[in-house]
Design a protein around this motif. Structure first.
Motif, short mmCIF file in Angstrom:
data_model
loop_
_atom_site.label_atom_id
_atom_site.label_comp_id
_atom_site.label_asym_id
_atom_site.label_seq_id
_atom_site.Cartn_x
_atom_site.Cartn_y
_atom_site.Cartn_z
N LEU A 104 9.34 4.11 -2.28
CA LEU A 104 8.94 4.11 -0.87
C LEU A 104 7.99 5.27 -0.63
O LEU A 104 8.36 6.44 -0.85
CB LEU A 104 10.17 4.26 0.04
CG LEU A 104 9.88 4.47 1.53
CD1 LEU A 104 9.24 3.22 2.14
CD2 LEU A 104 11.15 4.84 2.28
N VAL A 105 6.76 4.96 -0.20
CA VAL A 105 5.74 5.98 0.03
C VAL A 105 4.83 5.57 1.18
O VAL A 105 4.79 4.39 1.56
CB VAL A 105 4.89 6.22 -1.24
CG1 VAL A 105 5.70 6.91 -2.33
CG2 VAL A 105 4.29 4.92 -1.76
N PRO A 106 4.05 6.53 1.70
CA PRO A 106 3.06 6.15 2.70
C PRO A 106 2.01 5.22 2.07
O PRO A 106 1.69 5.33 0.89
CB PRO A 106 2.41 7.49 3.09
CG PRO A 106 3.39 8.53 2.69
CD PRO A 106 4.11 7.97 1.49
N ALA A 107 1.50 4.31 2.88
CA ALA A 107 0.46 3.39 2.41
C ALA A 107 -0.84 4.18 2.28
O ALA A 107 -1.35 4.70 3.27
CB ALA A 107 0.29 2.24 3.38
N ALA A 108 -1.33 4.30 1.08
CA ALA A 108 -2.57 5.03 0.83
C ALA A 108 -3.34 4.32 -0.27
O ALA A 108 -3.51 4.83 -1.37
CB ALA A 108 -2.25 6.48 0.44
N ILE A 109 -3.78 3.10 0.03
CA ILE A 109 -4.39 2.27 -1.01
C ILE A 109 -5.73 2.80 -1.50
O ILE A 109 -6.22 2.35 -2.51
CB ILE A 109 -4.51 0.80 -0.56
CG1 ILE A 109 -5.41 0.66 0.65
CG2 ILE A 109 -3.12 0.22 -0.29
CD1 ILE A 109 -5.72 -0.77 1.01
N GLY A 110 -6.29 3.79 -0.83
CA GLY A 110 -7.51 4.42 -1.31
C GLY A 110 -7.26 5.63 -2.19
O GLY A 110 -8.20 6.20 -2.74
#
Length: 173
Positions: A105-111
């Motif tokens: 579980l992590v923050p969404a940071a697809i970049g």
């Protein structure tokens, strides 16, 4: 909506994952319990067995991780400190290669580079529709960023989907 102030690299890093998201994930995965929690303490562990700060999960090999979450239809749980996600995501990817299954579980940071290198093409990603309240005494304070669940498992194909986790029900058998 009220949100907590953001303090990159200075904010508390030990918030427990709320029970409502844990229960929704277990229903989604058709499991009763997590086999191991890789970043916990006695007050916030999501499994009966866990490694805390003193055990330093990242000092353990991927094989040591895989041994703890390789039992049939079981999964390990990981809600790591959000200040430095890359090493945790890499260890989850390595654990999967050795036959272990971990939910991250992590923050969404697809970049982010860690997403490109250790998540994309390696995990089944569930973008969480519905923000998480990590502070139990302030349920109206939602985490100010979208989060994702990365499912690293030899039995789940990599992919990406949006999941409205608050509406999650255990699938019919």
């Amino acid at each position: 909506m009220v949100v907590p102030a953001q303090k990159p690299f200075r904010s508390r890093q030990d918030y427990a994952t709320p029970s409502n998201i844990i229960e929704a994930v277990k229903r989604r995965l058709l499991i009763d319990e997590f086999l191991f929690d890789f970043a916990a303490d006695a007050d916030n562990a999501k499994a009966a067995m866990f490694w805390g700060e003193a055990e330093d999960s990242l000092s353990k090999s991927a094989d040591e991780w895989a041994v703890r979450c390789r039992s049939g239809h079981g999964f390990g749980w990981l809600n790591p400190p959000f200040a430095r996600i890359g090493p945790w995501a890499r260890r989850c990817m390595e654990t999967k290669r050795l036959g272990g299954s971990v939910v991250l579980l992590v923050p969404a940071a697809i970049g982010a580079n860690w997403y490109r290198d250790y998540v994309d093409g390696h995990a089944s990603v569930l973008a969480l529709n519905g923000r998480i309240a990590f502070m139990p005494d302030r349920p109206q304070w939602l985490y100010p960023k979208d989060c994702i669940l990365c499912l690293y498992s030899p039995s789940i194909a990599p992919g990406f989907a949006v999941w409205t986790w608050r509406d999650a029900r255990r699938p019919a058998a």
